[in-house]
Design a protein around this motif. Sequence first.
Motif, PDB file in Angstrom:
ATOM      1  N   PRO A  29       0.799  -1.223   0.000  1.00 43.10           N
ATOM      2  CA  PRO A  29       0.000   0.000   0.000  1.00 43.10           C
ATOM      3  C   PRO A  29       0.830   1.270   0.000  1.00 43.10           C
ATOM      4  CG  PRO A  29      -0.134  -1.147   2.118  1.00 43.10           C
ATOM      5  CD  PRO A  29       0.543  -2.054   1.186  1.00 43.10           C
ATOM      6  N   SER A  30       2.013   1.192   0.621  1.00 44.36           N
ATOM      7  CA  SER A  30       2.792   2.410   0.733  1.00 44.36           C
ATOM      8  C   SER A  30       3.485   2.765  -0.564  1.00 44.36           C
ATOM      9  CB  SER A  30       3.850   2.239   1.821  1.00 44.36           C
ATOM     10  OG  SER A  30       4.628   1.093   1.526  1.00 44.36           O
ATOM     11  N   TYR A  41      -3.875   6.707   4.499  1.00 41.73           N
ATOM     12  CA  TYR A  41      -3.939   5.776   3.387  1.00 41.73           C
ATOM     13  C   TYR A  41      -5.361   5.247   3.285  1.00 41.73           C
ATOM     14  CZ  TYR A  41       1.121   5.770   3.037  1.00 41.73           C
ATOM     15  OH  TYR A  41       2.427   6.146   2.853  1.00 41.73           O
ATOM     16  N   GLU A  45      -1.409  -3.839   7.731  1.00 39.07           N
ATOM     17  CA  GLU A  45      -0.596  -2.650   7.962  1.00 39.07           C
ATOM     18  C   GLU A  45      -0.464  -1.866   6.684  1.00 39.07           C
ATOM     19  OE1 GLU A  45       3.116  -3.583  10.123  1.00 39.07           O
ATOM     20  OE2 GLU A  45       3.810  -1.791   9.055  1.00 39.07           O
ATOM     21  N   GLY A  46      -0.559  -0.573   6.785  1.00 44.23           N
ATOM     22  CA  GLY A  46      -0.355   0.228   5.594  1.00 44.23           C
ATOM     23  C   GLY A  46      -1.619   0.888   5.089  1.00 44.23           C
ATOM     24  N   TYR A  47      -2.765   0.352   5.491  1.00 43.57           N
ATOM     25  CA  TYR A  47      -4.023   1.003   5.105  1.00 43.57           C
ATOM     26  C   TYR A  47      -4.684   1.561   6.365  1.00 43.57           C
ATOM     27  CZ  TYR A  47      -3.550  -1.388   0.630  1.00 43.57           C
ATOM     28  OH  TYR A  47      -3.110  -1.841  -0.584  1.00 43.57           O
TER      29      TYR A  47
END
Lengths: 255, 283, 346
Positions: free
Chosen positions: A207-208, C28, C73-75
Amino acid sequence: MKKSHLFYLTIIFIYLYVPIAVLGINAFNLNRYGLRWDGFTFKWFVAMVENPGLMEAARNSFIVAISSASLATILGALGAIGIYLYRFKGRFILRGSLLTMMMIPDIIFAIALLVLFLICGISLGFWSLLLAHTTFCLPFTVVTVLARLHGFDPYLLDAAKDLGASESQVLRRIIIPLLLPALIASWLLCFTLSLDDVIVSSFVTGPSFDVLPLKIFSMVKVGVKPEVNALATIMVLISIVLVVISQYLIKERKQ
Amino acid sequence: MRSKTRNAIITLISLWVIVFGGVPLLLLLITSFLKQHPDDFLSLSFSLKSYYQLVDPVYGEVMFRSVRQAGLTTLLCLIVGYPFAWITCRLQSRYRLAVLILMMIPFLTNSLIRTYAVRILLGTNGLINRSLLFLGLVDTPIKIMYTDLAVTLGLVYLMLPFMVLPLYANLEKFDYRLVEVSRDLGAGPIYTFRTVVWPLTLPGIIAGCIMVFVPTMGLFYVATLLGGARDLLVGNLIHQQFLISRNWPQGSALSVVLILMMILMLGFYGLVLLRLTKRREVV
Amino acid sequence: MITKFIAWALPAIIMLLPVSISAAEKVYVYNWTEYIPEAVLQQFTKETKIKVIYTTYDSNETMYAKLKLVRGEGYDVVFPSTYFVNKMSREGMLQPLDHSLIPNIGELDSAVLDKEFDPGNVYSVPYMWGSTGIAVNTDIIDAALVTSWRDLWSSEYKGQLLLQDDMREVFHMALKINGHSSNTRDPKEIEAAYNLLKELMPNVLLFNSDSPRLPYLAGEVNVGMIWNGEAWMAQQENKAITYVYPSEGANFWIDSFVVPKGANNVENAHKFIAFMLRPDIAKMCVEENGFATPVTTALPLIDEDVRRSRTIFPSAEIISRGEFQTDVGEALVIYQKYWEKLRSGQ
């Protein structure tokens, strides 16, 4: 040149370039869907630049492409040199493995690496993508450099050694300069492959770290998007520039 | 010649190939023998279930369809690309460079963009249909988009440079005088082609075919963009199982079968090549 | 050697620097395609100085698999449909929302709050709700001919339909025709639906859930499934495209905001949710996307014709004929098996 030959070449080139040309024209077309010409405009280029997601993905893609191309070229060149110069156990196995890697469809590579990353706990993002791209570009670099090496005069190296040059000096002063056209060609190839990659990216990025091909893919899945036309035009221009530069550099070296 | 540089180089490259090439593939093989976990990805228990399920004719159909699509694409690329490479080789060298550069530019352009460009042309309101209507060749627009034809056209469009470049590399080394000699000896063009040109250019042909066939088997996004994700190809199926259904063992098993198929085909090509070189030695 | 390496690695490092240095506030957001107007995101960034990193998915399954892959993780904000909220909260993938940071919860329509997929709205807050029905291009096809799901099976439409690339929605059609609940867990009923769907396959031209309205607008497809919001958006460009609530019952769903367990910017996530639930923002979303909002205070602000549209705000009768999606638990695996067979076979 025979008329029939010219005719054939022209047809093929029309086939290859018409789609791209249509894209380029529509990038300046006021009409969204390209159904008719409504007027000349730059507004899609502006929209493209103002789309923060698109620009970020583009930047990410370039970073990965440059890094993986550089890394793959360095590793690949070293590998090719190693395989060509040195006789060591497992030489053929190494060479065979590299050729096999080239034969495996991208998607299988992608999922295999995904399994590896999951088990090792490597989080998906820039680094996983870099590793993946470098790995699948590697065989191409090795093959390209090896092909060039085979055209070498082996006596050149022996002569250098007789004159007292050390291993690394031979490498630095003789081999690498002579390899430059192959190195440039490899770098360009890897850069293109990385920038182009949809399959591997869709599996191993996180996602990053959004990349351009994926962004474009989600934008075009069903239809026409004028910002993509603008982007496409720019990318074609970049390809043209790259080809011209590479030809120029290779020509220079030949002199 | 045992120097530090040499050892470093060999170790570095070998390590990379093993860690990022060999190990993942091995893991893939292992995964295919595991069981699917309902909530996570893998459960560490041995099971032949994934292979068992592959027996279902549905998978056979997907494989068959994918091979047929890739094969058709390869054949078309060959038919179109061979004359192209041949003609290019016969050109004077300054034109040759221009032609090569013109061929390289689409090759270096992002394949997604090119697929998208093809899509614009093929639509019901796209350029092709509107030209046909304008010229009065058809009464209603023909449906190309979202059919197998669209996918094939798109794939050939993408993969043509991959066929032409190896062919060209091989044909460049071809000595045209052989053809002239054959003609002087009274042979017709077809005979000349069959006995002189074809065998000598076969390595290039095979290289080109491999360069087209292998990637085409995995190119799932072209089928999605141009074919409407209707009939799944192997690439789509693997993608689905890994990223949507989360049936990793199944996806891995499918991939293993795909790899085996590739190896079989490449082995076959290798054998053909071997027999050719033997024959050439005799000549 | 070393110099060469540095010469090539240096540019890469230099370009990497901005990535690590830009520590601006971010959030995000992982969402369905075309579900939030661009203008809304820009306004959010303008007001809060928080940058929105926006990525999209086209199905719940894709979203779920991705989240599992990155271990949540990350959203920071994701938008699952009803039954996925169940599933994800059960598996511990979500974190409870801090209601104190979302003041306008009180303004939400109670009809969509406290539902069985998330009692007390511990993990989710509704974003938009809508339905899946039939789209017809009335220029080409007479609207009177297509009033039920069953009509899509007609051999008239061979190779012409668009279907959503969504397992539950496609099965909904067949289950409803067979008179079963769309949320059934009975393997026999699911199998019967599968057999019925097999007969539909020759009629299907393409599967798509990204922007289903585009093939209709481009003239590639004239009849098929569609989300009501997409039909609404299509209508703005081509009045001939109509949305039909099928007689057996449309599929109703609610998409909610959730915050995954491993989210890095929890506070920003809540700020985003609170922002999106503001009446003026909700109004923008409804008018652009054509889906219904649960924010009651937004309704008076919405344009007259938008508010009157049956496509966006169906009558109570239509809603009761349809069925809301809920969790099917373990039976999901059965659906998946048949779905895969459906998509692989010819």
